[in-house]
Design a protein around this motif. Structure first.
Motif, PDB file in Angstrom:
ATOM      1  N   SER A 389       3.239  -3.280   1.194  1.00 28.14           N
ATOM      2  CA  SER A 389       3.086  -2.977  -0.238  1.00 28.14           C
ATOM      3  C   SER A 389       2.137  -1.795  -0.429  1.00 28.14           C
ATOM      4  CB  SER A 389       2.615  -4.204  -1.011  1.00 28.14           C
ATOM      5  OG  SER A 389       1.326  -4.585  -0.613  1.00 28.14           O
ATOM      6  N   HIS A 411      -1.414  -6.608  -3.797  1.00 31.90           N
ATOM      7  CA  HIS A 411      -1.651  -5.929  -2.517  1.00 31.90           C
ATOM      8  C   HIS A 411      -3.025  -6.292  -1.948  1.00 31.90           C
ATOM      9  CE1 HIS A 411      -2.108  -2.723   0.430  1.00 31.90           C
ATOM     10  NE2 HIS A 411      -3.205  -2.337  -0.190  1.00 31.90           N
ATOM     11  N   HIS A 464       3.339  -9.177  -7.558  1.00 26.83           N
ATOM     12  CA  HIS A 464       4.074  -7.922  -7.379  1.00 26.83           C
ATOM     13  C   HIS A 464       5.052  -7.745  -8.537  1.00 26.83           C
ATOM     14  CE1 HIS A 464       3.174  -8.740  -2.975  1.00 26.83           C
ATOM     15  NE2 HIS A 464       2.776  -7.500  -3.086  1.00 26.83           N
TER      16      HIS A 464
END
Lengths: 584, 215
Positions: A389, A411, A464
């Motif tokens: 990521s 992340h 995310h």
């Protein structure tokens, strides 16, 4: 090194005649193992506070402006409803505590102290008194940081990054002494880290046992060595930065205040010049721990020992020239942003090398799924997600969009929770027998690992999704924004998962304390591991070994070697033939 | 395919950002699958079973070289693909005669147009298909100009004027939050950007900019 061993011999005799009192043994101890335990307890205690703060933040995001259960007693005026300023304080202190008072004390403090002398065959650190001072200065920093919760105006609320001028002028946040104490505490903690770093570096360079060449050192020692160098070089920058910030706040200087001719971006440059190496300070020891535990429970040598060591060195060098990727949209010259894209893309390469070598270690192994191994495997897999990521952010145009969103939050948590915290759990389960002389309970270990692994992913993976949906970090109420309302169900889902993740830590607490007092007595070498610490008794006595220090004949990962009938071959076992001695 | 993820993009350069986002998504997604399938396969295949000894190996140099060079190449390519878009968005403002002044403060966006003394709080009106040059300032702390649907973000730094631009392809009303923590009122600091057709914009300007702002 033979001189060291001779003088230590006299030392051992001396210690035998002279019992240290309670205070010198348990409180102001200069024994690296006791200091390690002290750092571990400091980190674990602070983890409870940091975790509870995270749950408060999560509650607010899922059910904004409703009373937080249990907070009614503290926030009596609002009946437990968090105000925006208190919310800002909660996430600021969650990150500050987790980074500076949980992960650093546990990984660098506890396992740095415990592993380095025991695994290189030294009797203690090079400067035991400085070592003791390092812990007590860190404890003082912890007290100062906690004091901030009790001052009028509340604790620091400008984010753990404390961007100036929000952090530099009390009127902008309404926080006065909270932010000052934040600065003072980190200043003091920086001094503690420097003392620790000097000690680690000196010890590793000068006090290795006979035969312990640099490239026979266990990878966890390599990782701690590199971490110590990063600490030594990075922390002074933060220490200076927080001093300047404090002067801006209290003495009327204008380092970061444009009203007096200062430059707000200077703070960001200083902070991230420290902050990016800091990320590697948090993750390198966990990488070392995984590299240590995987071979033991794969019963085979680490794949690419030299590649592992050199990739960590490469990360250490590159970590100084990537920090600008935190500042792509800060107003920094965009041409500089381009340069930082190049370096940031490059730093992904050594991480990729490490991942492939961990996979290579699994290849053809004989994997034993012990609790430390499960946590180490979780580290590897979660670190892969965190690393991948990161590539989104390295691409400057993509970063324009995802900067300051929950994608970044996802992340960083895949790296520091999925990475560092799983690494810390792996290390605790793995070295607990040596540290405390007792085994941990396997059933409770599984009851801790599986919920943690599952709910960790259910908590952080959806971040995310809401991040790509545009949800900004550090907002108090997502429902204030029309474009975020359609994904509010994810916030609820994440919070429920986070609460369950919190509950999943209860078996760990029970296991830790139950094993501490009633666990099965640990044998000398419960995992049949090769490295030196397993040749000392469990727990090792003061000065670690009897009259003679171990002598090292080979690298640390000779598992399933054809030279031995067993599937392990300790570093201390003398070679059977002369040819065998030269083999590695 | 991933459009349910990202909010609809309406700006010209947003398309390039989305394209890169998707490219990285597929590359990292494929890597993720590759690594996890391999890892799971190894975990199952090489679990501890009686009578089998682990393979004694210290590594493989050709493999090390391969898995150094392949990721490095992919990352270098990604860098080269990122540079043009970055340069276009942040380093070169296309020629235009449409300027807007935005001064952020705790906790509002203050919008002004050249030739008009009026200050609009938390609302900006611009025409569609026109390059809009934004002169971004802050009068107190750092704020961040974020319009998710424009794929635009830029911090507003006190003491500096930062020039940014965008060009919107679709009329509408777009949410304009602050993305950088700016104090207790950070959450809820947001404005709206109204993108009008040229005729609608001319009418709005005539009514609201005291007749001077019409371009």
């Amino acid at each position: 090194m033979s001189v060291t061993s001779a003088s230590a011999h006299a030392h051992v005799e001396h210690a035998g005649h002279h019992e240290l009192g309670f205070i010198r043994t348990y409180v102001f101890s200069t024994d690296h193992k006791m200091i390690a335990r002290q750092f571990l307890f400091l980190g674990l205690l602070m983890m409870i506070l940091g975790g509870l703060l995270a749950l408060v933040v999560r509650w607010e995001l899922a059910w904004p402006e409703t009373p937080v259960p249990g907070l009614g007693r503290i926030l009596t005026e609002t009946g437990g409803i968090l105000e925006p300023s208190q919310y800002n304080m909660a996430f600021t202190m969650h990150a500050t505590i987790m980074i500076f008072f949980v992960i650093m004390p546990i990984l660098a403090g506890a396992f740095g102290n415990f592993c380095i002398p025991l695994m290189i065959g030294a009797r203690d650190m090079a400067f035991p008194f400085l070592n003791m001072l390092s812990f007590w200065v860190a404890a003082l920093a912890g007290v100062l940081m906690l004091a901030g919760f009790f001052v009028p105006g509340g604790h620091a609320a400008a984010g753990w990054t404390s961007y100036a001028p929000l952090s530099a002028v009390p009127e902008y946040t309404g926080v006065n002494w909270g932010q000052n104490l934040w600065c003072i505490s980190l200043f003091v903690l920086g001094i503690s880290s420097m003392m620790g770093a000097i000690n680690y570096i000196t010890t590793i360079i000068n006090m290795r046992a006979p035969g312990m060449k640099l490239f026979r050192m266990p990878l966890v020692v390599w990782s701690l060595f590199i971490t110590a160098i990063l600490l030594l070089l990075a922390l002074p920058v933060l220490t200076s930065g927080v001093a300047m910030l404090l002067f801006d706040r209290t003495l009327g200087t204008s380092w970061f205040k444009p009203s007096g001719g200062g430059e707000p971006l200077l703070w960001q440059h200083l902070f991230w010049y420290f902050g990016h190496p800091e990320v590697y300070i948090l993750i390198l020891p966990a990488m070392g721990i995984a590299s240590e535990i995987l071979p033991v429970f794969c019963r085979k040598p680490i794949f690419g020992y030299h590649a592992m060591a050199f990739s960590m060195i490469a990360i250490a060098f590159l970590s100084w020239v990537v920090y600008g990727h935190h500042m792509f949209v800060s107003g920094m010259n965009p041409a500089l942003g381009m340069a930082f894209t190049v370096t940031t893309m490059i730093i992904a390469v050594p991480s990729a090398i490490k991942t492939f070598n961990w996979l290579g270690t699994l290849w053809g192994a004989r994997i034993q799924f012990t609790v430390p191994m499960l946590n180490a495997l979780a580290f590897v897999s979660m670190f892969v997600i965190g690393g991948l990521s990161g590539i989104f952010m390295a691409s400057t145009p993509v970063d324009i969009y995802i900067q300051d969103t929950y994608f970044i939050v996802a992340h960083i948590h895949y790296v520091v929770f999925g990475g560092s915290i799983f690494g810390a759990f792996a290390a605790i389960y793995y070295w607990f027998p040596k540290m405390f002389g007792r085994m941990t309970n396997t059933v409770l270990g599984h009851l801790h690992f599986w919920p943690t692994f599952v709910f960790f992913n259910l908590t952080f993976f959806p971040m995310h999704i809401i991040g790509v949906g545009g949800q900004m970090r550090r907002i108090y109420n997502p429902m204030q924004y029309e474009f975020l309302q359609h994904q509010q169900h994810w916030n609820v889902f994440i919070t429920v998962s986070a609460l369950l993740l919190g509950l999943g830590q209860i078996p760990f607490v029970i296991n830790f304390f139950w094993s501490l007092f009633a666990g099965k007595k640990a044998p000398l070498n419960p995992w049949n591991a090769n490295t030196l610490e397993w040749t000392a008794s469990s727990p090792p006595p003061h000065l670690n070994w009897g009259p003679t220090l171990p002598t090292v004949y080979r690298g640390p990962y000779e598992y399933s070697s054809p030279e031995s009938r067993d599937d392990w071959l300790p570093q201390t076992a003398p070679p059977v033939t002369a040819a065998g001695a030269r083999r590695h | 395919m991933l459009d349910w993820w990202l909010p609809e993009n309406v700006s010209t350069y947003g398309q390039e950002i989305d394209w890169l986002f998707h490219l990285i998504y597929y590359i990292t997604g494929a890597t993720f699958v590759l690594v996890f399938v391999t890892m799971l396969a190894f975990i199952v295949m090489y679990r501890d079973r009686p009578g089998r000894r682990a393979r004694y190996t210290h590594g493989n140099t050709p493999l090390e070289i391969a898995w150094t060079i392949v990721p490095a190449l992919i990352l270098v390519i990604l860098t080269f693909l990122s540079v043009p878009a970055w340069s276009k968005i942040k380093m070169h403002v296309p020629p235009t005669d449409f300027d807007v002044n935005v001064t952020a403060k705790q906790f509002n966006w203050q919008v002004g147009y050249p030739g008009s003394d009026k200050v609009f709080l938390d609302e900006m009106h611009v025409p569609v298909n026109k390059v809009v040059r934004v002169h971004l300032r802050s009068q107190d702390v750092i704020h961040s100009f974020f319009v998710p649907q424009f794929r635009m973000k830029q911090d507003a730094v006190p003491g500096r004027e930062i020039v940014q631009w965008f060009e919107v392809m679709k009329p509408g009303k777009y949410e304009w939050p602050c993305a950088e923590l700016c104090g207790f009122g950070h959450s809820g600091m947001r404005g709206w950007i109204y993108v009008h057709t040229p005729e609608e914009y001319a009418q709005w300007a005539a009514e609201n900019l005291e007749g001077k702002g019409k371009k």
